[in-house]
Design a protein around this motif. Structure first.
Motif, PDB file in Angstrom:
ATOM      1  N   GLU A 125      -1.457  -5.988 -11.921  1.00  0.00           N
ATOM      2  CA  GLU A 125       0.238  -4.657 -10.810  1.00  0.00           C
ATOM      3  C   GLU A 125       0.898  -5.209 -11.509  1.00  0.00           C
ATOM      4  O   GLU A 125       1.685  -4.874 -11.810  1.00  0.00           O
ATOM      5  CB  GLU A 125      -0.881  -4.068  -9.536  1.00  0.00           C
ATOM      6  N   MET A 135      -3.135   5.986  -6.900  1.00  0.00           N
ATOM      7  CA  MET A 135      -4.595   6.116  -5.621  1.00  0.00           C
ATOM      8  C   MET A 135      -4.952   4.563  -6.359  1.00  0.00           C
ATOM      9  O   MET A 135      -6.062   4.268  -4.995  1.00  0.00           O
ATOM     10  CB  MET A 135      -5.249   7.079  -5.697  1.00  0.00           C
ATOM     11  N   TYR A 192       7.969  -1.886  -4.319  1.00  0.00           N
ATOM     12  CA  TYR A 192       6.459  -1.981  -5.201  1.00  0.00           C
ATOM     13  C   TYR A 192       6.373  -3.932  -5.639  1.00  0.00           C
ATOM     14  O   TYR A 192       5.936  -4.304  -5.821  1.00  0.00           O
ATOM     15  CB  TYR A 192       5.432  -1.583  -5.459  1.00  0.00           C
ATOM     16  N   ILE A 194       0.879  -1.129   0.225  1.00  0.00           N
ATOM     17  CA  ILE A 194       0.179   0.267  -0.367  1.00  0.00           C
ATOM     18  C   ILE A 194       1.013   1.085   0.295  1.00  0.00           C
ATOM     19  O   ILE A 194       0.829   2.012  -0.596  1.00  0.00           O
ATOM     20  CB  ILE A 194      -0.506   0.165   1.396  1.00  0.00           C
ATOM     21  N   ALA A 195       1.979   1.121   0.717  1.00  0.00           N
ATOM     22  CA  ALA A 195       2.977   2.221   1.227  1.00  0.00           C
ATOM     23  C   ALA A 195       3.294   2.231  -0.478  1.00  0.00           C
ATOM     24  O   ALA A 195       3.505   4.188  -0.379  1.00  0.00           O
ATOM     25  CB  ALA A 195       3.834   1.807   2.253  1.00  0.00           C
ATOM     26  N   LYS A 245      -3.595   1.497  -4.069  1.00  0.00           N
ATOM     27  CA  LYS A 245      -3.710   1.812  -3.115  1.00  0.00           C
ATOM     28  C   LYS A 245      -4.687   1.426  -2.389  1.00  0.00           C
ATOM     29  O   LYS A 245      -5.296   0.834  -1.257  1.00  0.00           O
ATOM     30  CB  LYS A 245      -3.485   3.179  -1.709  1.00  0.00           C
ATOM     31  N   ALA A 262       2.920   1.600  -3.424  1.00  0.00           N
ATOM     32  CA  ALA A 262       1.960   1.515  -4.231  1.00  0.00           C
ATOM     33  C   ALA A 262       1.848   3.026  -5.426  1.00  0.00           C
ATOM     34  O   ALA A 262       2.092   4.131  -4.674  1.00  0.00           O
ATOM     35  CB  ALA A 262       0.109   0.988  -4.222  1.00  0.00           C
ATOM     36  N   ASP A 263       2.182   3.312  -6.601  1.00  0.00           N
ATOM     37  CA  ASP A 263       2.778   4.770  -7.338  1.00  0.00           C
ATOM     38  C   ASP A 263       0.887   4.776  -7.681  1.00  0.00           C
ATOM     39  O   ASP A 263       1.231   6.294  -8.307  1.00  0.00           O
ATOM     40  CB  ASP A 263       3.220   4.299  -8.579  1.00  0.00           C
ATOM     41  N   LEU A 299      -5.971  -2.236  -2.592  1.00  0.00           N
ATOM     42  CA  LEU A 299      -4.929  -2.804  -1.422  1.00  0.00           C
ATOM     43  C   LEU A 299      -5.137  -2.414   0.076  1.00  0.00           C
ATOM     44  O   LEU A 299      -5.358  -3.858   1.321  1.00  0.00           O
ATOM     45  CB  LEU A 299      -3.222  -2.871  -2.236  1.00  0.00           C
ATOM     46  N   GLY A 300      -5.897  -1.718   0.083  1.00  0.00           N
ATOM     47  CA  GLY A 300      -6.652  -0.856   1.125  1.00  0.00           C
ATOM     48  C   GLY A 300      -7.491  -2.282   1.539  1.00  0.00           C
ATOM     49  O   GLY A 300      -8.351  -2.508   2.609  1.00  0.00           O
TER      50      GLY A 300
END
Length: 217
Positions: free
Chosen positions: A183, A67, A127, A61-62, A70, A64-65, A73-74
């Motif tokens: 991804e 939004m 990532y 998550i941190a 992110k 990932a390039d 994944l969240g």
């Protein structure tokens, strides 16, 4: 025709991949012949690197390039913290697993390997390397769960077996795995030695983890 990073690396591990999805553990789980003691041992070991899996997902998550990545994944982090976590705790109650067994078991070789691999991927802050481990962990489980049950048409009857299959197959899980594959193909270079190592080591430890379930047989 372009060959994707996922296809390239999966092909390089095809023998171990096939051995994993057709493993004795899978066959016995689906046929309801898996001894409870084997499943009990397997789940205690799996629980040991759940901590590292959450860290790996958090690192993805941190790192990932985009939004949308992110957010997706969240969302999966929430699912794992609910449905899959509930399955574990229900089984630990069913199998009378003590707190000591959960906090300080003797780790199998593959459990040790997984924990180190996950930590290496987290520490890389990459990532692509995080995805290399995640995409194996999830897609290899989707493969065995869907193939062994013929797409859910041939399910076992015992709750402890149904539950483990259900969290690793179906439309929602398939969509999650496809997201990871897409991804990974977008950001990963299969010629990158560290990406390739994380991918192939993950496949190796998945096969070893099924083998290790029978270590005290």
């Amino acid at each position: 025709m372009n060959t994707t990073a996922y296809d390239v690396l999966k092909a390089q591990c095809s023998q171990e991949w096939d051995s994993t999805i057709h493993h004795r553990f899978v066959n016995e789980l689906v046929s309801d012949t898996l001894p409870d003691e084997i499943l009990r041992h397997y789940l205690i070991q799996d629980w040991q690197f759940s901590y590292d899996f959450y860290s790996l997902l958090g690192e993805a998550i941190a790192a990932a390039d985009t939004m949308p990545a992110k957010v997706r994944l969240g969302q999966q982090m929430g699912f794992i913290a609910n449905d899959e976590n509930t399955y574990f705790h229900d089984r630990f109650v069913q199998f009378h697993v003590s707190d000591d067994e959960l906090t300080a078991p003797e780790l199998t070789p593959s459990s040790k390997g997984f924990r180190k691999l996950y930590r290496d991927a987290v520490d890389s802050h990459s990532y692509a390397q995080a995805l290399a481990v995640l995409v194996v962990a999830e897609s290899i489980y989707l493969d065995w769960a869907e193939e062994s049950t013929a797409g859910g048409s041939r399910m076992p009857e015992k709750d402890q077996h149904i539950g483990w299959i259900d969290v690793h197959r179906g439309n929602d899980f398939s969509a999650w795995v496809q997201f990871l594959i897409d991804e990974f193909n977008r950001v990963a270079d299969p010629q990158d030695s560290e990406v390739a190592r994380h991918f192939t080591d993950a496949v190796h430890f998945e096969l070893g983890f099924f083998d290790d379930a029978y270590i005290h047989e």
